[in-house]
Write a protein that holds these residues in place. Structure first.
Motif, PDB file in Angstrom:
ATOM      1  N   LYS A  77       2.292   1.772  -3.565  1.00 22.71           N
ATOM      2  CA  LYS A  77       1.157   2.353  -4.259  1.00 22.71           C
ATOM      3  C   LYS A  77       0.907   4.065  -3.888  1.00 22.71           C
ATOM      4  O   LYS A  77       0.776   4.760  -4.983  1.00 22.71           O
ATOM      5  CB  LYS A  77      -0.168   1.608  -4.037  1.00 22.71           C
ATOM      6  N   TRP A  78       0.964   4.293  -2.773  1.00 24.54           N
ATOM      7  CA  TRP A  78       0.730   5.662  -2.453  1.00 24.54           C
ATOM      8  C   TRP A  78       2.006   6.485  -3.135  1.00 24.54           C
ATOM      9  O   TRP A  78       1.606   7.591  -3.457  1.00 24.54           O
ATOM     10  CB  TRP A  78       0.906   6.014  -0.868  1.00 24.54           C
ATOM     11  N   ASN A 112       0.882  -1.183   0.009  1.00 26.71           N
ATOM     12  CA  ASN A 112       0.052  -0.084  -0.136  1.00 26.71           C
ATOM     13  C   ASN A 112       0.815   1.514  -0.201  1.00 26.71           C
ATOM     14  O   ASN A 112       0.530   2.035  -0.633  1.00 26.71           O
ATOM     15  CB  ASN A 112      -1.049   0.102   1.082  1.00 26.71           C
TER      16      ASN A 112
END
Ligand code: NAD
Ligand code: DAU
Length: 334
Positions: free
Chosen positions: A309-310, A306
């Motif tokens: 992805k950020w 995550n």
């Protein structure tokens, strides 16, 4: 509604705390006080600026701090110079903000009789041996700061404890392990390596990479802070925050490379950090047993996915700073 003053609310953990609070705690009216140093970024708050009051200012400014503390009910004090490597190059901003800034807040808290929560770090305890899994930091571990950063944070904790004991202020303290998540400055380990890979630069591991950090998702840190605000004992109790996330730097870097579709050995070893702490590990039993807190995000692989992805989705947030950050590291052969 309670008024909450958040210092350092435009930095990594502070801005996540603002978002977390708006989402989960509608009982608070938020004011952020932040100097917007190189580490603070108003864009971290741009989607919520209509819901909070933002004040650009320095926690060492006695008049401003006095005025803001007088108007609030609770202060959550995140503002600090936070990067070990910077403290090795120039300790003065650390002494100023972490010590003088905290003392400035304490004097205003004393004068106006307000509740303080002081955000600190596990680094105040120094480090642990790498191969001693049964040894962890607890609330009674002795203070042993290794760097100007960790020793000024240790000093700030001692100031809070002195103001509790001598002046009876209402305060809690928390000492958390290494956070990961969105909005972390790219000078720090995980975002530096992700943005290196996204910039076609070789990731950099200090020394052998065997050092261990106890990783926690930033939202778990912030949920723990809210638990302490609700249920913590304000006679100066200290709570360690951690989620059993111990991993070596080498493992973290290899996992990032693998998750980004690269060869997991595609990195270089660079000069080690002076005085490098070997291992951090938190025993969070007090927080769990006395206040009933549990972490939610304990899968580090998922957390790294995550986070990657950020940084992929928010290229504009970090891209302009990348060359300067890397030039600074290169000057130190890192
Ligand atoms: P950060 O460097 O990302 O953010 C610090 C913020 O404080 C920035 O917005 C900066 O502009 C602001 N600030 C600095 N000096 C100031 C001053 N004099 N007056 C007003 N604002 C000022 O730091 P972070 O990683 O978000 O850490 C926040 C707090 O959490 C710190 O107290 C740090 O010691 C503690 N902590 C961090 C971690 C971690 O893993 N990052 C872990 C445990 C504890
Ligand atoms: O433990 C809590 C602390 O965690 C906080 O108090 C600090 O504010 C926060 O910065 C963090 O300190 P560390 O020094 O552990 O974090 P940093 O991201 O700088 O480094 C993590 C580990 O990775 C450390 O062992 C050094 C190593 N490292 C770091 C960088 C930037 C590398 O191997 N390569 C790098 O390029």
């Amino acid at each position: 509604m309670k008024n909450i003053l958040i210092t350092g609310g435009a930095g990594f953990i502070g801005s996540n705390f603002v978002h977390y609070t708006l989402k989960n705690h509608s009982e608070y009216q938020i004011t952020v006080l932040d100097k917007l140093t190189y580490a603070g970024n108003i864009h971290n708050l741009e989607t919520v600026l209509d819901k909070i009051e933002f004040i650009r200012g320095d926690i060492c400014d006695r008049d401003l701090v006095d005025e803001l503390v007088a108007k609030t009910d609770i202060i959550v004090h995140f503002a600090a110079e936070s990067h070990n490597d910077n403290s090795l190059k120039n300790p003065w901003p650390f002494i100023e903000t972490n010590l003088v800034g905290t003392a400035t807040i304490l004097e205003a808290v004393r004068k106006h009789d307000k509740r303080l929560h002081h955000i600190s770090t596990d680094e105040v305890y120094g480090d642990l041996p790498i191969n001693a899994p049964n040894q962890k930091f607890t609330e009674s571990s002795p203070y042993h700061g290794s760097s100007p950063y960790s020793s000024t944070k240790a000093g700030s904790d001692l100031l809070v404890q002195a103001w509790v004991r001598s002046f009876g202020i209402k305060a809690t303290l928390s000492n958390c392990s290494n956070n990961y998540g969105a909005y972390q400055h790219i000078e720090k380990f995980i975002p530096r390596q992700i943005t290196n890979i996204l910039s076609n630069l070789t990731p950099k591991l200090y020394g052998t990479g065997e050092q261990v950090r106890d990783w926690i998702n930033v939202d778990d840190h912030n949920s723990a802070v809210h638990t302490i605000l609700e249920k913590g004992d304000t006679n100066g109790q200290m709570y360690l925050i951690g989620a059993n996330g111990e991993q070596s730097n080498k493992f973290i870097l290899e996992t990032i490379l693998e998750l980004m579709g690269k060869d997991k050995n595609d990195y270089e070893h660079v000069k080690d950090r002076a005085g490098h702490d070997q291992r951090y590990a938190i025993d969070a039993d007090k927080l769990r047993a006395e206040l009933g807190w549990t972490p939610k995000y304990t899968n580090i692989r998922e957390g790294l996915k995550n986070t990657i992805k950020w940084y992929q989705d928010n290229d504009a947030w970090w891209r302009n700073q990348k060359a300067e950050v890397e030039q600074e590291y290169a000057r130190n052969n890192q």
